[in-house]
Enzyme design. Sequence first.
Site, PDB file in Angstrom:
ATOM      1  N   LYS A 189     -17.769 -23.146 -39.546  1.00  0.00           N
ATOM      2  CA  LYS A 189     -16.494 -23.687 -39.047  1.00  0.00           C
ATOM      3  C   LYS A 189     -16.643 -24.194 -37.613  1.00  0.00           C
ATOM      4  CE  LYS A 189     -13.734 -20.511 -41.857  1.00  0.00           C
ATOM      5  NZ  LYS A 189     -12.855 -19.322 -41.796  1.00  0.00           N
ATOM      6  N   SER A 210     -14.193 -18.515 -36.742  1.00  0.00           N
ATOM      7  CA  SER A 210     -14.073 -17.102 -37.064  1.00  0.00           C
ATOM      8  C   SER A 210     -13.853 -16.922 -38.553  1.00  0.00           C
ATOM      9  CB  SER A 210     -12.908 -16.477 -36.273  1.00  0.00           C
ATOM     10  OG  SER A 210     -12.909 -15.074 -36.414  1.00  0.00           O
ATOM     11  N   ASP A 211     -14.326 -15.817 -39.077  1.00  0.00           N
ATOM     12  CA  ASP A 211     -14.091 -15.493 -40.475  1.00  0.00           C
ATOM     13  C   ASP A 211     -14.115 -13.981 -40.636  1.00  0.00           C
ATOM     14  OD1 ASP A 211     -13.853 -17.064 -43.152  1.00  0.00           O
ATOM     15  OD2 ASP A 211     -15.056 -15.302 -43.622  1.00  0.00           O
ATOM     16  N   GLN A 212     -13.472 -13.532 -41.685  1.00  0.00           N
ATOM     17  CA  GLN A 212     -13.397 -12.097 -41.962  1.00  0.00           C
ATOM     18  C   GLN A 212     -13.624 -11.868 -43.448  1.00  0.00           C
ATOM     19  OE1 GLN A 212      -9.531  -9.927 -42.159  1.00  0.00           O
ATOM     20  NE2 GLN A 212     -10.298  -8.975 -40.286  1.00  0.00           N
ATOM     21  N   ALA A 252     -16.285 -11.967 -37.860  1.00  0.00           N
ATOM     22  CA  ALA A 252     -17.291 -12.698 -37.090  1.00  0.00           C
ATOM     23  C   ALA A 252     -16.611 -13.781 -36.272  1.00  0.00           C
ATOM     24  CB  ALA A 252     -18.318 -13.322 -38.032  1.00  0.00           C
TER      25      ALA A 252
END
Length: 196
Positions: free
Chosen positions: A57, A72-74, A109
Site C-alpha cells: 500500500k 498499514s494493515d492488520q 504492520a
Amino acid sequence: MSLILASKSAARRAVLDGAGVRYEARVAGVDEDAVKTSLLAEGAGPREIADALAELKAIRVSAGRPDFVIGSDQTLDLDGQLYDKAESVEAARERLRLLRGRTHKLHSAVVVAKEGAPIWREIVTASLTMRDFSDAFLEEYLAQEGEHALGSVGCYRLEGPGAQLFSKIEGDYFAILGLPLMGLLALLRRHGELAE
C-alpha cells in the site's frame, strides 16, 4: 501536504486525527485478496501478510512522490490461521462464536515509503482473550453493532461496545485499532514532519 495515509480505514484516520497529525488520505487500490492468496500459497503466515500488505500500500501510493506515505494493515491470527473480515452479520456471529473463550492475535504492520521505496517499518502484535460470553450477550451485541461489526477482522471495535467482549488484552492500544502509533510518531518527528 507532505504526509499521506494510504488507507480508507476510518479507524486509522481516527488514530491520526486524535493524535493531531495532519495528513491526506488516499486509497492504495491494492487487490488484498489476490495478494493474500498468493502469499498463503507461498507459506506466509498472518504476521508476514500484514507486513507485505502494509508495504505494498505504501509503495503503490508513494511511487513518484516525495511525500511520506503511510501504509498499514492488520491481520487476525487464531492458532496460526489467517481470518479476513466477515462479509455479513451472520458471518460475524460465527466468527465471534469461534473467538469466544479463546485468545487470538492481531498483527498490525505500518510501513512508511517515499518515492516508491520503503524507508521504515514496524510490526506490533497484541493478544486478546475473549470472555466466554453468553449467546444472549452475543445477540444483543450484534443488534447494537450491526454493520459496524463488519469493519474489523475480529468483528469488534475496541473503542466501542466491542470492549465488553474481552476478559484480557495484552498489547498496544493503537496497534489494536490498526495503526501502531508511537514508533510512527517518533519517525515523523525525526524527519521534521512533527514538532520535536
